[in-house]
Design a protein around this motif. Structure first.
Motif, PDB file in Angstrom:
ATOM      1  N   ASP A  41     -47.004  11.794   8.960  1.00  0.00           N
ATOM      2  CA  ASP A  41     -47.288  11.358   7.584  1.00  0.00           C
ATOM      3  C   ASP A  41     -47.877  12.511   6.774  1.00  0.00           C
ATOM      4  N   TRP A  42     -48.815  13.235   7.380  1.00  0.00           N
ATOM      5  CA  TRP A  42     -49.442  14.367   6.680  1.00  0.00           C
ATOM      6  C   TRP A  42     -48.405  15.442   6.393  1.00  0.00           C
ATOM      7  N   GLU A  43     -47.529  15.680   7.373  1.00  0.00           N
ATOM      8  CA  GLU A  43     -46.469  16.666   7.196  1.00  0.00           C
ATOM      9  C   GLU A  43     -45.594  16.291   5.999  1.00  0.00           C
ATOM     10  N   MET A  44     -45.161  15.045   5.930  1.00  0.00           N
ATOM     11  CA  MET A  44     -44.284  14.606   4.838  1.00  0.00           C
ATOM     12  C   MET A  44     -45.002  14.648   3.492  1.00  0.00           C
ATOM     13  N   LEU A  45     -46.266  14.302   3.478  1.00  0.00           N
ATOM     14  CA  LEU A  45     -47.053  14.364   2.250  1.00  0.00           C
ATOM     15  C   LEU A  45     -47.125  15.799   1.731  1.00  0.00           C
ATOM     16  N   ILE A  51     -45.956  21.951  -0.237  1.00  0.00           N
ATOM     17  CA  ILE A  51     -46.958  22.657   0.558  1.00  0.00           C
ATOM     18  C   ILE A  51     -46.429  22.737   1.988  1.00  0.00           C
ATOM     19  N   VAL A  52     -46.528  23.898   2.595  1.00  0.00           N
ATOM     20  CA  VAL A  52     -46.093  24.063   3.984  1.00  0.00           C
ATOM     21  C   VAL A  52     -47.252  23.669   4.897  1.00  0.00           C
ATOM     22  N   PRO A  53     -47.062  22.634   5.729  1.00  0.00           N
ATOM     23  CA  PRO A  53     -48.122  22.260   6.662  1.00  0.00           C
ATOM     24  C   PRO A  53     -48.167  23.213   7.860  1.00  0.00           C
ATOM     25  N   VAL A  54     -49.381  23.548   8.261  1.00  0.00           N
ATOM     26  CA  VAL A  54     -49.611  24.400   9.425  1.00  0.00           C
ATOM     27  C   VAL A  54     -50.521  23.614  10.367  1.00  0.00           C
ATOM     28  N   GLY A  79     -41.582  21.013  19.022  1.00  0.00           N
ATOM     29  CA  GLY A  79     -40.900  20.899  17.739  1.00  0.00           C
ATOM     30  C   GLY A  79     -40.847  19.520  17.129  1.00  0.00           C
ATOM     31  N   GLU A  80     -41.743  18.630  17.530  1.00  0.00           N
ATOM     32  CA  GLU A  80     -41.747  17.277  16.977  1.00  0.00           C
ATOM     33  C   GLU A  80     -42.116  17.242  15.495  1.00  0.00           C
ATOM     34  N   LEU A  81     -42.829  18.250  15.016  1.00  0.00           N
ATOM     35  CA  LEU A  81     -43.128  18.361  13.589  1.00  0.00           C
ATOM     36  C   LEU A  81     -42.165  19.409  13.040  1.00  0.00           C
ATOM     37  N   LYS A  82     -41.005  18.964  12.644  1.00  0.00           N
ATOM     38  CA  LYS A  82     -39.897  19.862  12.325  1.00  0.00           C
ATOM     39  C   LYS A  82     -40.092  20.681  11.055  1.00  0.00           C
ATOM     40  N   ASN A  83     -40.933  20.239  10.150  1.00  0.00           N
ATOM     41  CA  ASN A  83     -41.119  20.931   8.874  1.00  0.00           C
ATOM     42  C   ASN A  83     -42.452  21.656   8.787  1.00  0.00           C
ATOM     43  N   SER A  84     -43.044  21.921   9.920  1.00  0.00           N
ATOM     44  CA  SER A  84     -44.372  22.529   9.951  1.00  0.00           C
ATOM     45  C   SER A  84     -44.364  23.829  10.729  1.00  0.00           C
ATOM     46  N   LEU A  85     -45.324  24.666  10.407  1.00  0.00           N
ATOM     47  CA  LEU A  85     -45.609  25.828  11.242  1.00  0.00           C
ATOM     48  C   LEU A  85     -46.622  25.380  12.291  1.00  0.00           C
ATOM     49  N   ILE A  86     -46.445  25.836  13.516  1.00  0.00           N
ATOM     50  CA  ILE A  86     -47.314  25.425  14.618  1.00  0.00           C
ATOM     51  C   ILE A  86     -48.001  26.666  15.192  1.00  0.00           C
ATOM     52  N   VAL A  87     -49.306  26.553  15.427  1.00  0.00           N
ATOM     53  CA  VAL A  87     -50.088  27.648  15.993  1.00  0.00           C
ATOM     54  C   VAL A  87     -50.706  27.175  17.310  1.00  0.00           C
TER      55      VAL A  87
END
Length: 133
Positions: A41-45, A51-54, A79-87
Motif C-alpha cells: 500500500d505504501w509503495e503504491m501511494l 515518489i520512488v519508495p526505498v 522482488g515482491e515490491l516491484k516498484n521499489s528500490l530495496i536496500v
C-alpha cells in the motif's frame, strides 16, 4: 497506526523524489502477509505521487528476532515490491565470516552503534547511489 499516517507523510514529502522506509523490530508481531500488504500500500501511494519508495530490509541479526521479519526480508529481496528500490543492511551487523558481530549493537542487542550506523549509511549509498544525487 502507520497506515493511517502514510497519506499525510506522502503529502508532506510531495516534493521528494524518494521516500525511505526502514522496517524494523518495532514492526514485528504483525501477521506477515498483512504487514507486507501495508508495504505494498505504501509503495503504491508513493508511486501515485511520483515518489520512488526505498525499503530497507529488516535486519535479521538482532537478538530476540521475530522470524516474521525473516519472511518479510526474503519477500523484499525476492522482488515482491516491484516498484521499489530495496536496500539490504544485514552486512553492517556481520563479521567478515558472516557471523553476527555482537559489537555492532548497543547493550540492548537490537539497536546499532554509531559505527554501525556509518556502515548502514555506506551500504545504502553503495546500493542505491541515485538517491544521493
Amino acid at each position: 497506526e502507520a497506515n493511517d499516517m502514510m497519506p499525510n507523510v506522502v503529502k508532506w514529502c510531495s516534493n521528494a523524489k524518494y521516500l525511505m522506509f526502514n522496517i524494523g523490530g518495532n514492526d514485528a508481531g504483525y501477521p506477515v502477509y498483512a504487514f507486507f500488504g501495508k508495504c505494498r500500500d505504501w509503495e503504491m501511494l508513493c508511486i501515485k505521487n511520483n515518489i520512488v519508495p526505498v525499503f530497507i530490509c529488516p535486519n535479521t541479526m538482532a537478538s530476540g528476532w521475530d522470524t516474521n521479519m525473516d519472511t518479510i526480508r526474503t519477500m523484499m529481496l525476492n522482488g515482491e515490491l516491484k516498484n521499489s528500490l530495496i536496500v539490504d543492511i544485514n552486512n553492517a551487523f556481520c563479521n567478515a565470516d558472516g557471523t553476527v558481530n555482537v559489537n555492532a549493537f548497543l547493550n540492548d542487542g537490537r539497536h546499532p552503534t554509531i559505527e554501525t550506523h556509518r556502515k548502514i549509511y555506506n551500504l545504502i549509498k553503495s546500493q542505491v547511489p541515485e538517491i544521493f544525487d
